[in-house]
Enzyme design. Structure first.
Site, mmCIF file in Angstrom:
data_model
loop_
_atom_site.group_PDB
_atom_site.id
_atom_site.type_symbol
_atom_site.label_atom_id
_atom_site.label_comp_id
_atom_site.label_asym_id
_atom_site.label_seq_id
_atom_site.Cartn_x
_atom_site.Cartn_y
_atom_site.Cartn_z
ATOM 1 N N THR A 157 4.756 8.956 -0.724
ATOM 2 C CA THR A 157 5.146 10.239 -1.311
ATOM 3 C C THR A 157 5.367 11.243 -0.183
ATOM 4 O OG1 THR A 157 3.938 9.759 -3.341
ATOM 5 C CG2 THR A 157 4.447 12.058 -2.902
ATOM 6 N N LYS A 228 9.058 8.247 -2.370
ATOM 7 C CA LYS A 228 9.037 9.074 -3.586
ATOM 8 C C LYS A 228 9.146 10.546 -3.212
ATOM 9 C CE LYS A 228 6.138 10.002 -7.668
ATOM 10 N NZ LYS A 228 5.735 11.410 -7.417
#
Length: 363
Positions: A157, A228
């Site tokens: 992320t 992400k």
């Protein structure tokens, strides 16, 4: 609510009734004015479906594959933190629900059950979400633990160089539980003069993380790497160039930078930029099976759901999570039948129209 919920949205009200305000606000809230939080859901209403008729839809096949792993429907569980704030069984209940529904759960970096506890609770395909700390050794140990315990991919992320301004959490002085994954590695406790231990993450995250660090991550694991937090085509192209194995279009549930596009508004451009070189997944604002259909039509291979899972967990534990996934799957199946799509692979760009497209009747 006296009756059983008939839609995913109703689980949010059930969760609001049972959770302490501090915890409900943590899950439900977004950054600053929460413009993007609202847009993540509302933007779906500006996409219309173009159904085809007289197609044999007597059998609907929802199944698909992600990185070669079969799942029963293109609906996965997004990484969301602190499940024990929603239910005493925490991520273990969520993992069991995912396994029962034959789908993939992405375990959050900030889970309240350990990597090992979730891995041993049931047999299923799982991915592991990673943030990178200034102390790279902490992140490396977590990756290695995930790999040893059978997790099948790393979801890096990248939209959190600093923690977004979540004003409800600031007002509530949210205190998160000590995270068991970090025991004996790093303390997540805060000093007495700090308002909440959210500030621990702001201190610990590595804001110098950049594209070259994908090579560092690749050097410590053999697992596929998905990135992400992609919202613009320029970053999607760069992600493909550095060799990631997949992209997740996401604005972090609108919890980071307010006034970014709704995730669904960014999907079309990202898919076009990627050009099929790697799978594109989607995260943000999914509340209906029609939302899943729209994301698939715009090029996503699957969607990830976050808040609906948490609300189902808070309301009814493992059973609530299963209900949420099943509701979305059932609605997707009905949408596919009514739109003339017997299988997931039949859903394509021609099945939706966005607000930027002129109606065909005007051409």
């Amino acid at each position: 609510m006296a009756s059983e919920p008939v839609s995913v949205k109703e689980f949010q009200e059930l969760a609001r009734q049972v959770l302490p305000k501090m915890h409900y606000d943590f899950y439900a809230g977004g950054a600053e004015d929460e413009h993007t939080l609202r847009e993540n859901v509302e933007a779906f209403s500006r996409i219309t479906i173009r159904p085809r008729i007289l197609i044999d839809v007597s059998h609907i096949d929802l199944s698909t594959t992600i990185l070669g792993y079969n799942i029963s429907a293109p609906i996965m569980i997004a990484p969301t933190g602190m499940h024990k704030l929603a239910h005493p069984e925490g991520e273990i209940a969520t993992a069991k629900a995912a396994a029962a529904c034959k789908t993939i759960m992405v375990l959050s970096f900030s889970s309240t059950c350990t990597i090992e506890e979730v891995a041993s609770c049931c047999n299923a395909v799982r991915f592991f979400q990673l943030y990178v700390f200034k102390s790279r050794e902490v992140s490396a140990r977590l990756v290695q633990r995930a790999e040893r315990n059978g997790y099948k991919a790393i979801v890096l992320t990248v939209d959190l160089p600093r923690l977004g301004r979540r004003e409800a959490d600031i007002k509530n002085k949210l205190v998160k539980p000590q995270l068991k994954n970090f025991d004996a590695v790093i303390s997540t406790e805060v000093s007495s003069d700090e308002r909440s231990n959210l500030q621990f993450f702001s201190r610990a995250l590595d804001s110098s993380l950049c594209w070259k660090d994908i090579n560092w991550l690749r050097s410590i694991t053999k697992l596929p790497i998905l990135i992400k937090g992609v919202l613009v085509p320029e970053d999607a192209i760069k992600a493909v160039e550095v060799g990631v194995d997949g992209i997740i279009v996401s604005n972090h549930g609108a919890r980071q930078l307010d006034y970014t596009p709704a995730s669904i508004s960014a999907l079309d451009e990202v898919v076009s930029a990627v050009g099929g070189k790697v799978p594109v997944l989607f995260d943000g604002g999914v509340r209906r099976g029609t939302d899943v259909f729209k994301a698939l039509a715009l090029g996503a291979q699957a969607v990830l759901i976050g808040r609906p899972v948490i609300f189902g967990l808070a309301a009814k534990g493992e059973y609530g999570v299963k209900q949420v996934i099943q509701m979305l799957s059932d609605e997707l199946e009905l949408t596919m039948a009514l739109a003339g799509c017997p299988s997931v692979k039949d859903i394509n760009r021609s099945h939706v129209r966005t607000k930027h497209q002129r109606p065909l009747s005007m051409l």
